[in-house]
Motif scaffolding. Structure first.
Motif, PDB file in Angstrom:
ATOM      1  N   UNK A 748      10.377  -1.325 -11.545  1.00 30.69           N
ATOM      2  CA  UNK A 748      10.809  -2.277 -12.569  1.00 30.69           C
ATOM      3  C   UNK A 748       9.648  -3.040 -13.192  1.00 30.69           C
TER       4      UNK A 748
ATOM      5  N   UNK B  64      30.536  -2.880 -13.362  1.00 33.65           N
ATOM      6  CA  UNK B  64      29.155  -3.066 -13.817  1.00 33.65           C
ATOM      7  C   UNK B  64      28.336  -3.630 -12.650  1.00 33.65           C
ATOM      8  N   UNK B  65      27.270  -2.982 -12.280  1.00 36.85           N
ATOM      9  CA  UNK B  65      26.459  -3.446 -11.152  1.00 36.85           C
ATOM     10  C   UNK B  65      25.125  -4.016 -11.625  1.00 36.85           C
ATOM     11  N   UNK B  66      24.541  -3.401 -12.621  1.00 38.40           N
ATOM     12  CA  UNK B  66      23.272  -3.869 -13.194  1.00 38.40           C
ATOM     13  C   UNK B  66      23.113  -3.129 -14.514  1.00 38.40           C
ATOM     14  N   UNK B  67      22.095  -3.460 -15.319  1.00 40.91           N
ATOM     15  CA  UNK B  67      22.016  -2.856 -16.649  1.00 40.91           C
ATOM     16  C   UNK B  67      21.952  -1.328 -16.612  1.00 40.91           C
ATOM     17  N   UNK B 135      31.617 -10.179  -9.578  1.00 37.30           N
ATOM     18  CA  UNK B 135      30.421 -10.984  -9.299  1.00 37.30           C
ATOM     19  C   UNK B 135      29.783 -10.454  -8.030  1.00 37.30           C
ATOM     20  N   UNK B 136      28.542 -10.008  -8.167  1.00 36.80           N
ATOM     21  CA  UNK B 136      27.751  -9.662  -6.966  1.00 36.80           C
ATOM     22  C   UNK B 136      27.069 -10.937  -6.517  1.00 36.80           C
ATOM     23  N   UNK B 137      27.110 -11.222  -5.254  1.00 37.85           N
ATOM     24  CA  UNK B 137      26.588 -12.499  -4.786  1.00 37.85           C
ATOM     25  C   UNK B 137      26.316 -12.432  -3.293  1.00 37.85           C
TER      26      UNK B 137
ATOM     27  N   UNK C  57      13.493 -12.042  -8.033  1.00 39.48           N
ATOM     28  CA  UNK C  57      14.416 -10.904  -8.030  1.00 39.48           C
ATOM     29  C   UNK C  57      15.834 -11.421  -7.823  1.00 39.48           C
ATOM     30  N   UNK C  61      22.361 -10.056  -6.439  1.00 41.95           N
ATOM     31  CA  UNK C  61      23.117  -9.868  -7.670  1.00 41.95           C
ATOM     32  C   UNK C  61      22.802  -8.493  -8.212  1.00 41.95           C
ATOM     33  N   UNK C  62      22.286  -8.421  -9.445  1.00 40.83           N
ATOM     34  CA  UNK C  62      22.072  -7.125 -10.081  1.00 40.83           C
ATOM     35  C   UNK C  62      20.829  -6.418  -9.550  1.00 40.83           C
ATOM     36  N   UNK C  63      20.049  -7.122  -8.709  1.00 36.07           N
ATOM     37  CA  UNK C  63      18.903  -6.468  -8.068  1.00 36.07           C
ATOM     38  C   UNK C  63      17.673  -6.369  -8.937  1.00 36.07           C
ATOM     39  N   UNK C  64      17.742  -6.932 -10.147  1.00 37.11           N
ATOM     40  CA  UNK C  64      16.618  -6.779 -11.063  1.00 37.11           C
ATOM     41  C   UNK C  64      15.572  -7.886 -10.876  1.00 37.11           C
TER      42      UNK C  64
END
Lengths: 1004, 182, 107
Positions: A748, B64-67, B135-137, C57, C61-64
């Motif tokens: 990334x 949706x998990x990430x872009x 929501x991932x948390x 990071x 959450x989205x891991x980004x």
């Protein structure tokens, strides 16, 4: 002797009697009582002994600021020391014990400290117990430990449960007095979501006691209607028994809710710690009255004037029969009038001000109360209670008229509770007129957007009058709503009638001419027994900073954190230093506002929930099989499987021998498994590993080492080529999450144009290693795919089914034996384990644990991340040049490995170690060489990294990092032991592999 | 596949909210650039979900998990087939499809105060939660995700190895007498 | 306890949902670079009492990974932006300058 007053007590219900015990004695009180009001109602004025001098003490306050009435509450698993009787709600079955005395509250041997008080000044311990050093350990410390400490430590595990709760709100109002309620109404009217926390069980704060008129009605009625209105509002949350404990960065607030203190054993959580995020915070935390510093001001019966008023009005309790008021301001007149109305005799009002002009003084005069102006108290007569007070001229030295009384109600003015404002950096201003520090609205705590996120309301702003407090609070609520994204309400502020007040006259010690004897009896900090004389001594000894003086004298360092003593103490210090108070400044206000329970801080994280334990799909089976558990990261892995009557060591040896002779099985599910896919995946893995991964043929496996950018070995494992553009990277158990994060970091943040995707499959598969000469027979017995040498040679893998379970099988070996690692979907892991066990029974299969695995790999000379590596070891140190690609231009860590220190020839490098006598080198032993270092210790030339008894070879084996080790094979080095005799263990350097060096056994 | 056993094996706990293990569920990780994700979504049925949201069509849900990542939720037995469909939709393009049905556990919270159970465990905002968002948390000490499936109904996802810990957390948070009464 | 907005998913993430990653905008030095350049890459850090550009990071959450401009004393956050940004973006610089006109840029 009952001290209850008929017709008073707005908070108690006389129809409900509650039973409790005090030092074992059965007592009664009423519903709505605090422990302090119930005790006082029963005539029990002495509630504890002071910390240092063991002087008898009674409640001086009625709320959180109470320094004296600290008790041990509850029994056994519900015992808790140092609980303030003034904030402990009474309930049926409560048990309270006084503390800090021996043998009894009434007769305490420690009180001899009081007689020697002149010899125990500030800094006494620092000065006295310095020499001789040996006396500290054997004489002073044991004595001090015996007599020091407040309260007793609970001896049993806490019987209650606790929890957290997260909450989000636009506006958080801390404090549910009339100011808090007014601020909440204004904020709610502006459309913000509003949460109000009140630390006591009641709304309204002091106003209903102090009286006055709000919106044409009395404060009690106004509070009732305001609360009803807020309860009805959709956007408002109200919380009683919940203290705002601390304000932190970016609008984070801790709320401490006492859920079930009064109903022990009802299975509700006892306390709940609210973790609140607020866009705006309004602290309507009120003000705390200050004591006056006169000789004998710590005797039971000397109380804050406002507290005396609270006991009368709230709980219908008179602290005594005849009260004397001493004050420097108008507020205490309310106490005189309250007592008078309750038909408690008022012996008079001693006011330091020479003339009285306000309407309150006029009302007192009309009530026939004796007013003594320009006067002060020069002393208090009595030992465990007040008998009389000596009234003298304020400027005098200390002789005067003795006035009989059993209660002294004092008021030195008020200090706004600025704690929550200050926790996160709000600054203060000195208000000369009211002699108080108040928040400087120009310098609030700043939030993420650089704007203020805390405002104060009412008395907490320094607005001490009812009308100005309500106006201030309304405005604070309006603005908070706007700042939180709402609107400015047009709703009008509550209107109150303001009683005109005569300004106070600051007086920090009385009488002004008191000599040393009298100053030694003027208490500043009741709980820590710090007196005016101590602070003055500190100033004379050169303590100029208020923070230093605080720590030297312990002023304000007790469990009450100086709520009563802080301002008085720094005024005395300022005077002693000859400087104005604002120049001295305050000490730092730190959360929590009052002590919160350890249970609340731990929340649910205890017992089973202490830590998030990770379990493989076979965990329950291992547990039933008698696994001895070993933590590996958050995982639990079987260390060994002990059979009846077997020691762990015996079990490990049996597991190893059985694996080497027959076959063993290991739960390897915890290994990290990361899928790496894409056109650039090979290039990416070549950067990540020290060796080439892009060249693995599809269908094959290859061992690899990974380094961090600073060159040190970070992880290892077998990499598998699944398809042309897809690899599966195995990591160590502890490294799985870290390495996946490491890969994503580089993808990334550095090589974001490389076409690579990763996915962690660690949890998707259960994995079982079947190792030993009979391993193939076991897999054949499971039935399914072809596992022959021809179909699946060493270091290859294949997909298929085993025992009707879809499986991927890898022919890799960490034991040196013929070995298969079988991966199946995790939901079928337990099934696979059982089936392998059944299929292997005929071949003598036994499960083995991590210790057997460790020893077998050490016999083979395989490194273990964390044993052979420790974050300072580079691959070159491990004598593993075969795993470092010479062809690659770059890989993570390569540049670092070229740094001069890494390229040094005399680095400690890995070798095998064989003791001459066959013994086992102690774990962590160092190899010692010739000569001594600059500290007179023997020079070290290396250390052992893995050392075991090998049941296969029946002797000790080890690996170690030794200076120039691989160049010195055959030499004998000394390993120091730690038995203190200076003996050494001699070991010969050799290759790292002790078992099947040619590797024939794994490749069959 | 009836032999699959989820970590809590269908357990149920009756508190002020009912906590239940929903058993094995099909899950597929999809990774790719937006175009590839859109092609895979189209092949599977549901619309491509916006950030932080979920879409469904029939038995297939996309989260949706990430872009560059979606998760497919489906019947356990359907996962391999759907994964094949997704792979076919992006054949030749750069994308990743992996069946991960066994890597996680999904629990259900059922009751008017279901959100309160989550309020005790996650710093994520529960106010205004609605069906169709995810929501991932963090759930106390574990990574997790939750989504609302109806009024008073939530599903909570965590990693399989932490399944027992999260189960115990949820049951503890749902114990009678600990209602938040907000 | 910070709150940072993840630029990828828009979540206002609690600090406990994030993992810190040290200074942002480091330029990788590697094989062929001098010992000094490599040492600077590995070890030299700004550690300012003031505006800091740093890596975070969205781990829970989205891991980004994303970058944030933050004041190390006041904890004011001037903005967050994607990790694939070699230099601090103009709008972030403008946000800093608006609050701190005398700020002279990264040390």
């Amino acid at each position: 002797m009952s001290h209850r007053i008929e017709g008073k007590g707005r908070l108690i219900d006389r129809s409900k009697t509650l039973r409790y015990t005090f030092n074992g004695k059965p007592m009664t009180g009423y519903a709505g009582d605090t422990l302090a009001s119930a005790l006082m109602g029963a005539g029990q004025m002495v509630m504890g002994r002071s910390f240092k001098y063991h002087r008898p003490r009674g409640a001086v306050a009625s709320g959180v600021e109470e320094p004296n009435a600290l008790m041990g509450i509850g029994e056994g698993g519900r015992f808790e020391p140092n609980q303030r009787a003034t904030t402990t709600a009474l309930f049926d079955g409560l048990s309270a014990k006084t503390q800090n005395h021996w043998p009894t509250l009434e007769f305490d041997i420690g009180a001899v400290n009081d007689l020697g008080a002149r010899f125990l000044p500030a800094g006494f311990y620092y000065k006295t117990f310095m020499f001789p050093r040996v006396a500290w350990k054997h004489l002073f410390e044991p004595f001090i430990r015996q007599s020091a400490g407040l309260g007793a430590v609970p001896k049993e595990p806490d019987a209650d449960r606790y929890e957290y709760a997260y909450h989000h709100t636009d506006v958080l109002v801390i404090g549910g007095g009339v100011a808090g309620l007014a601020a909440a109404r204004a904020a709610a009217a502006g459309g913000a979501s509003v949460t109000v926390l009140e630390q006591t069980p009641h709304w309204g704060g002091r106003a209903p006691v102090d009286g006055g008129e709000i919106d044409g009605t009395d404060p009690d009625a106004w509070v009732k209607s305001a609360v009803e209105e807020l309860e009805k509002a959709e956007n408002v949350t109200l919380r009683l028994n919940c203290m705002g404990a601390g304000v932190y960065d970016h609008g984070f607030v801790l709320g401490y809710e006492r859920v079930a203190d009064t109903t022990p054993g009802d299975d509700r959580p006892r306390h709940r710690l609210w973790r609140i995020r607020a866009r705006q915070i309004v602290t309507a935390t009120g003000a705390i009255e200050r004591p006056l510093s006169f000789p004998g001001n710590d005797l039971p019966g000397v109380m804050l004037a406002s507290a005396v008023r609270d006991y009368v009005e709230n709980w219908g309790v008179a602290p005594g029969k005849r009260a004397l008021i001493v004050t420097n301001n108008d507020d205490a007149y309310l106490t005189a009038l309250s007592l008078h109305a309750a038909k408690v005799e008022v012996a008079g009002i001693v006011d330091v001000r020479p003339t009285l002009t306000g309407p309150l003084a006029e009302r007192a005069r009309k009530a026939g109360i004796r007013l003594m102006t320009g006067k002060a108290l020069a002393g208090v007569k009595g030992r465990s209670g007040v008998k009389a007070a000596l009234v003298t001229d304020l400027a005098g030295k200390g002789t005067g008229e003795a006035i009989e009384c059993d209660t002294i109600a004092m008021s030195g003015g008020w200090s706004p509770v600025v704690h929550l404002w200050s926790h996160c950096g709000g600054k203060l201003l000195w208000d000369e007129g009211e002699a108080l520090f108040k928040p400087d609205p120009e310098r609030p705590p700043l939030g993420a957007d650089g704007q203020g996120f805390v405002a104060t309301a009412g008395a907490a702003s320094g607005a001490l009058g009812l009308a100005e407090a309500l106006a201030d609070a309304h405005e604070a609520g309006r603005r908070a709503a706007k700042a939180a994204g709402g609107t400015l309400t047009r709703k009008a502020a509550p209107k109150a009638n303001e009683t005109e007040r005569q300004p106070l006259k600051p007086v920090w010690i009385m009488p002004a001419g008191a000599g040393p004897e009298k100053r030694m009896k003027m208490w500043l900090d009741y709980q820590n027994d710090v007196k005016v004389s101590d602070v003055q001594l500190a100033a004379r000894e050169g303590y100029q900073s208020v923070e230093h003086a605080k720590r030297y004298t312990t002023l304000g360092m007790a469990t009450d954190q100086g709520k009563l003593s802080n301002i008085n103490g720094l005024a005395v210090l300022s005077d002693a230093l000859g400087q104005p108070i604002p120049q001295t400044g305050t000490t730092t206000f730190r959360p929590p506002y009052t002590p919160i329970s350890m249970g609340a801080i731990a929340g649910e994280a205890r017992g089973e929930l202490f830590q998030s334990i990770r379990r493989t799909p076979m965990h329950a089976i291992h547990d039933a099989a008698g696994a001895v558990w070993e933590p590996v990261g958050h995982w639990r892995r079987p260390f060994c499987f002990s059979e009846a009557g077997e020691s762990d060591e015996e079990a490990v040896n049996r597991e190893i021998l059985n694996t080497r002779e027959n076959v063993g099985m290991l739960d390897a599910s915890t290994l990290g498994k990361i899928l790496v896919k894409g056109p650039d995946a090979g290039k990416f893995l070549d950067m990540l590993y020290t060796n080439m991964m892009s060249t693995i043929p599809v269908g094959k496996c290859r061992y690899g080492l990974m380094c961090s950018e600073n060159g040190f070995v970070s992880d290892d494992g077998v990499v598998v080529r699944l398809a042309e553009d897809t690899w599966l990277c195995h990591t160590t158990t502890g490294g799985a999450d870290r390495i996946h994060g490491h890969m994503e970091d580089w993808l990334q943040c550095e090589w974001w144009d490389w076409k690579v995707y990763t996915a962690s499959l660690t949890e998707e598969y259960a994995q079982v290693a079947v190792a030993g000469p009979k391993a193939r027979k076991v897999l054949e017995a499971l039935g399914g795919m072809d596992v022959s040498k021809e179909a699946m040679p060493f270091m290859t893998w294949a997909d298929g089914t085993l025992a009707d379970i879809p499986a991927r099988v890898y022919r890799i070996s960490f034991t040196g034996e013929l070995s298969y690692e079988i991966a199946v979907p995790a939901n079928r892991g337990a099934e696979l384990w059982e089936k392998v066990r059944e299929a292997g029974a005929a071949h003598g299969i036994q499960p083995y644990g991590t210790e057997a695995m460790h020893i077998m790999r050490a016999e083979k000379g395989f490194i273990m991340i964390g044993d052979e590596t420790d974050g300072t070891v580079i691959p070159q140190d491990l004598d593993m040049s075969w795993v470092i690609s010479k062809k690659k231009e770059d890989y993570l860590g390569k540049r670092a490995q070229q740094r001069p220190d890494m390229a040094r020839e005399d680095r400690w490098r890995l070798v095998g170690l064989e003791t001459l006598d066959g013994s086992v080198i102690p774990d962590g032993a160092y190899a010692v060489g010739e000569g001594l270092n600059d500290k007179g210790q023997r020079n070290m030339i290396g250390r052992v990294t893995s050392t075991y008894y090998s049941p296969t070879l029946k002797k000790g084996i080890a690996m170690g990092l030794i200076e120039r080790g691989p160049e010195r094979l055959g030499e004998v080095v000394d390993f120091a032991t730690l038995d203190g005799t200076g003996t050494v263990i001699k070991a010969r350097l050799r290759g790292t592999c002790f078992y099947d060096e040619e590797g024939a056994k794994a490749d069959v | 596949m009836s032999d699959a056993v989820s970590p809590m094996n269908g357990a149920t706990f009756e508190g002020f909210v009912t906590v239940s293990d929903t058993g094995p569920r099909g899950m597929i990780t999809l990774r790719g650039a937006p175009e590839e994700l859109a092609r895979m979504a189209k092949a599977l049925g549901p619309d491509l979900p916006e950030p932080l949201s979920m879409t469904a069509k029939g038995p297939v849900t996309l989260a949706w998990m990430s872009p560059d990542e979606l998760m497919v939720l489906c019947d356990y037995d359907a996962a391999p087939g759907l994964a094949g469909k997704a792979e076919a939709a992006v054949a030749g393009a750069h994308a990743l499809v992996a069946v991960v049905s066994d890597a996680r556990a999904i629990y259900r919270l059922d009751g008017p105060d279901a959100a309160d159970v989550l309020r005790k465990l996650t710093p994520a905002r529960l106010d205004g939660a609605q069906v169709g968002t995810i929501r991932r948390t963090r759930l106390a000490q574990s990574a997790g995700a939750f989504w609302m499936t109806g009024p008073g109904l939530f599903e909570v996802m965590c990693f399989r190895s932490e399944g027992q810990y999260v189960w115990t957390l949820l049951c503890n948070a749902a114990r009678p007498g600990s209602e938040l009464n907000l | 306890m910070l709150i940072l907005t993840c630029p990828y998913c828009g979540v206002e993430a609690d600090e406990t949902e994030l993992a810190p990653g040290g200074e942002a905008h480091l330029k990788r030095a590697t094989v062929g670079d001098s010992d000094e350049a490599f040492e600077a890459y590995l070890f030299a850090r700004e550690n300012p009492k003031g505006v800091h550009f740093e890596r975070w990071r969205h781990a829970y959450g989205c891991g980004k990974w994303f970058l944030a401009a933050r004041h190390t004393v006041t904890l004011e956050v001037y903005g967050t932006y994607p990790a694939q940004t070699p230099e601090p973006p103009k709008d972030i610089i403008a946000a800093v300058k608006k609050r701190l006109p005398d700020w002279e840029g990264r040390g």
